[in-house]
Scaffold this motif. Structure first.
Motif, PDB file in Angstrom:
ATOM      1  N   TRP A  68     -15.397   8.612  36.010  1.00  0.00           N
ATOM      2  CA  TRP A  68     -14.677  10.197  35.900  1.00  0.00           C
ATOM      3  C   TRP A  68     -13.732  10.042  34.869  1.00  0.00           C
ATOM      4  CZ3 TRP A  68     -16.146   8.054  40.597  1.00  0.00           C
ATOM      5  CH2 TRP A  68     -16.988   8.523  41.589  1.00  0.00           C
ATOM      6  N   TYR A  69     -13.896  10.947  33.567  1.00  0.00           N
ATOM      7  CA  TYR A  69     -12.855  10.856  32.700  1.00  0.00           C
ATOM      8  C   TYR A  69     -12.324  12.294  32.747  1.00  0.00           C
ATOM      9  CZ  TYR A  69     -15.211   6.920  30.400  1.00  0.00           C
ATOM     10  OH  TYR A  69     -15.549   5.911  30.146  1.00  0.00           O
ATOM     11  N   ALA A  70     -10.949  12.032  32.476  1.00  0.00           N
ATOM     12  CA  ALA A  70      -9.858  13.364  32.533  1.00  0.00           C
ATOM     13  C   ALA A  70      -9.724  13.699  30.930  1.00  0.00           C
ATOM     14  CB  ALA A  70      -8.794  13.199  33.207  1.00  0.00           C
ATOM     15  N   PRO A  71      -9.810  14.892  30.556  1.00  0.00           N
ATOM     16  CA  PRO A  71      -9.463  15.130  29.197  1.00  0.00           C
ATOM     17  C   PRO A  71      -7.926  15.148  29.059  1.00  0.00           C
ATOM     18  CG  PRO A  71     -10.512  17.146  30.264  1.00  0.00           C
ATOM     19  CD  PRO A  71     -10.509  15.877  31.147  1.00  0.00           C
ATOM     20  N   TRP A  72      -7.320  14.436  28.053  1.00  0.00           N
ATOM     21  CA  TRP A  72      -6.089  14.408  27.942  1.00  0.00           C
ATOM     22  C   TRP A  72      -5.442  14.547  26.274  1.00  0.00           C
ATOM     23  CZ3 TRP A  72      -2.491  14.240  31.295  1.00  0.00           C
ATOM     24  CH2 TRP A  72      -1.079  13.612  31.434  1.00  0.00           C
ATOM     25  N   LYS A  73      -4.531  15.483  26.151  1.00  0.00           N
ATOM     26  CA  LYS A  73      -3.975  15.615  24.680  1.00  0.00           C
ATOM     27  C   LYS A  73      -3.138  14.466  24.172  1.00  0.00           C
ATOM     28  CE  LYS A  73      -5.827  19.838  23.942  1.00  0.00           C
ATOM     29  NZ  LYS A  73      -6.609  20.012  22.915  1.00  0.00           N
ATOM     30  N   ALA A  74      -3.597  14.115  23.125  1.00  0.00           N
ATOM     31  CA  ALA A  74      -2.834  12.923  22.381  1.00  0.00           C
ATOM     32  C   ALA A  74      -1.770  13.513  22.090  1.00  0.00           C
ATOM     33  CB  ALA A  74      -3.808  12.076  21.554  1.00  0.00           C
ATOM     34  N   GLY A  75      -0.739  12.599  21.429  1.00  0.00           N
ATOM     35  CA  GLY A  75       0.307  13.091  20.645  1.00  0.00           C
ATOM     36  C   GLY A  75      -0.004  13.970  19.247  1.00  0.00           C
ATOM     37  N   SER A  76      -1.159  13.550  18.731  1.00  0.00           N
ATOM     38  CA  SER A  76      -1.581  14.285  17.526  1.00  0.00           C
ATOM     39  C   SER A  76      -2.361  15.539  17.809  1.00  0.00           C
ATOM     40  CB  SER A  76      -2.725  13.361  16.881  1.00  0.00           C
ATOM     41  OG  SER A  76      -3.540  13.234  17.665  1.00  0.00           O
ATOM     42  N   GLY A  77      -2.257  15.818  19.105  1.00  0.00           N
ATOM     43  CA  GLY A  77      -3.108  17.143  19.536  1.00  0.00           C
ATOM     44  C   GLY A  77      -4.446  17.028  19.733  1.00  0.00           C
ATOM     45  N   GLU A  78      -5.076  15.717  19.548  1.00  0.00           N
ATOM     46  CA  GLU A  78      -6.430  15.543  19.648  1.00  0.00           C
ATOM     47  C   GLU A  78      -6.590  15.230  21.124  1.00  0.00           C
ATOM     48  OE1 GLU A  78      -9.571  12.200  18.012  1.00  0.00           O
ATOM     49  OE2 GLU A  78      -7.591  11.736  17.688  1.00  0.00           O
ATOM     50  N   THR A  79      -7.842  15.731  21.516  1.00  0.00           N
ATOM     51  CA  THR A  79      -8.322  15.366  22.887  1.00  0.00           C
ATOM     52  C   THR A  79      -9.072  14.040  23.188  1.00  0.00           C
ATOM     53  OG1 THR A  79      -8.474  17.952  23.460  1.00  0.00           O
ATOM     54  CG2 THR A  79      -9.481  16.132  24.861  1.00  0.00           C
ATOM     55  N   VAL A  80      -8.489  13.204  23.877  1.00  0.00           N
ATOM     56  CA  VAL A  80      -8.988  12.007  24.297  1.00  0.00           C
ATOM     57  C   VAL A  80      -9.581  11.993  25.765  1.00  0.00           C
ATOM     58  CG1 VAL A  80      -7.831  10.707  22.580  1.00  0.00           C
ATOM     59  CG2 VAL A  80      -6.896  10.958  24.935  1.00  0.00           C
ATOM     60  N   TYR A  81     -10.412  10.999  26.330  1.00  0.00           N
ATOM     61  CA  TYR A  81     -10.765  11.306  27.480  1.00  0.00           C
ATOM     62  C   TYR A  81     -10.414   9.991  28.218  1.00  0.00           C
ATOM     63  CZ  TYR A  81     -13.603  15.321  26.906  1.00  0.00           C
ATOM     64  OH  TYR A  81     -13.722  16.530  26.464  1.00  0.00           O
ATOM     65  N   LEU A  82      -9.746   9.947  29.445  1.00  0.00           N
ATOM     66  CA  LEU A  82      -9.101   8.635  30.056  1.00  0.00           C
ATOM     67  C   LEU A  82      -9.952   8.492  31.387  1.00  0.00           C
ATOM     68  CD1 LEU A  82      -5.494   9.181  29.780  1.00  0.00           C
ATOM     69  CD2 LEU A  82      -6.605   7.904  28.310  1.00  0.00           C
ATOM     70  N   PRO A  83     -10.289   7.253  31.400  1.00  0.00           N
ATOM     71  CA  PRO A  83     -10.989   6.921  32.705  1.00  0.00           C
ATOM     72  C   PRO A  83     -10.028   6.991  33.813  1.00  0.00           C
ATOM     73  CG  PRO A  83     -10.907   4.768  31.486  1.00  0.00           C
ATOM     74  CD  PRO A  83     -10.214   5.913  30.706  1.00  0.00           C
ATOM     75  N   VAL A  84     -10.210   7.761  34.854  1.00  0.00           N
ATOM     76  CA  VAL A  84      -9.223   7.983  36.212  1.00  0.00           C
ATOM     77  C   VAL A  84      -9.909   7.584  37.319  1.00  0.00           C
ATOM     78  CG1 VAL A  84      -7.945   9.856  34.689  1.00  0.00           C
ATOM     79  CG2 VAL A  84     -10.027  10.367  36.468  1.00  0.00           C
ATOM     80  N   ARG A  85     -11.191   7.254  37.367  1.00  0.00           N
ATOM     81  CA  ARG A  85     -11.722   6.711  38.648  1.00  0.00           C
ATOM     82  C   ARG A  85     -12.860   6.094  38.158  1.00  0.00           C
ATOM     83  NH1 ARG A  85     -13.984  10.361  43.583  1.00  0.00           N
ATOM     84  NH2 ARG A  85     -14.816   8.633  45.012  1.00  0.00           N
ATOM     85  N   LEU A  86     -13.309   4.779  38.749  1.00  0.00           N
ATOM     86  CA  LEU A  86     -14.575   4.230  38.722  1.00  0.00           C
ATOM     87  C   LEU A  86     -15.132   3.588  39.970  1.00  0.00           C
ATOM     88  CD1 LEU A  86     -16.408   2.475  36.672  1.00  0.00           C
ATOM     89  CD2 LEU A  86     -14.767   0.700  36.894  1.00  0.00           C
TER      90      LEU A  86
END
Length: 142
Positions: A68-86
């Motif tokens: 499961w990946y959650a979208p997260w806003k990076a400091g630059s404003g770019e959206t990154v996806y962090l794995p929150v569950r495996l």
């Protein structure tokens, strides 16, 4: 997988398939991760909308892998996806699951190319975290 989702947000739509080359014990193979309907994962008491990917078991591989990946806003404003569950499940019914305990205060920012050429360290423009070993070297402090 996270980079594919960030680069091509449309791939996160339910019904899509994300192929990824995986190195295994006796070679390499392509794992196809199907995108399942959006799911909510609670991290540190906060519900997060996630993209749920699953590599289903096949006749050649009895292991199912869910991430499961959650979208997260990076400091630059770019959206990154962090794995929150495996979760990795075997045909025998055995499984292992990992869940992120808390989201980072700020999302990681990708390094810009000049930093990659300076002794393997990142400058302050790339990350608020100093390199392993302590502080930023004076020669790349800015």
């Amino acid at each position: 997988l996270a980079a594919l989702l960030a680069a091509h947000p449309g791939l996160g739509q339910p019904g899509s398939t994300l192929p990824i080359q995986v190195a295994e014990l006796r070679g390499a193979s392509v794992w196809n991760f199907g995108v399942l309907p959006a799911d909510t994962v609670t991290v540190d008491g906060k519900p997060l909308q996630t993209v749920h990917l699953q590599r289903a078991a096949t006749p050649d591989a009895s292991r199912t892998v869910d991430v499961w990946y959650a979208p997260w806003k990076a400091g630059s404003g770019e959206t990154v996806y962090l794995p929150v569950r495996l979760r990795i499940s075997e045909a025998s019914g055995d499984s292992v699951e990992q869940l992120l305990e808390r989201m980072p205060a700020t999302a990681p920012r990708p390094a810009h190319p000049p930093c990659l050429q300076k002794n393997g360290n990142f400058c302050r423009k790339c990350t608020s975290n100093p390199p392993i070993g302590g502080s930023f070297p004076a020669q790349i402090a800015n």
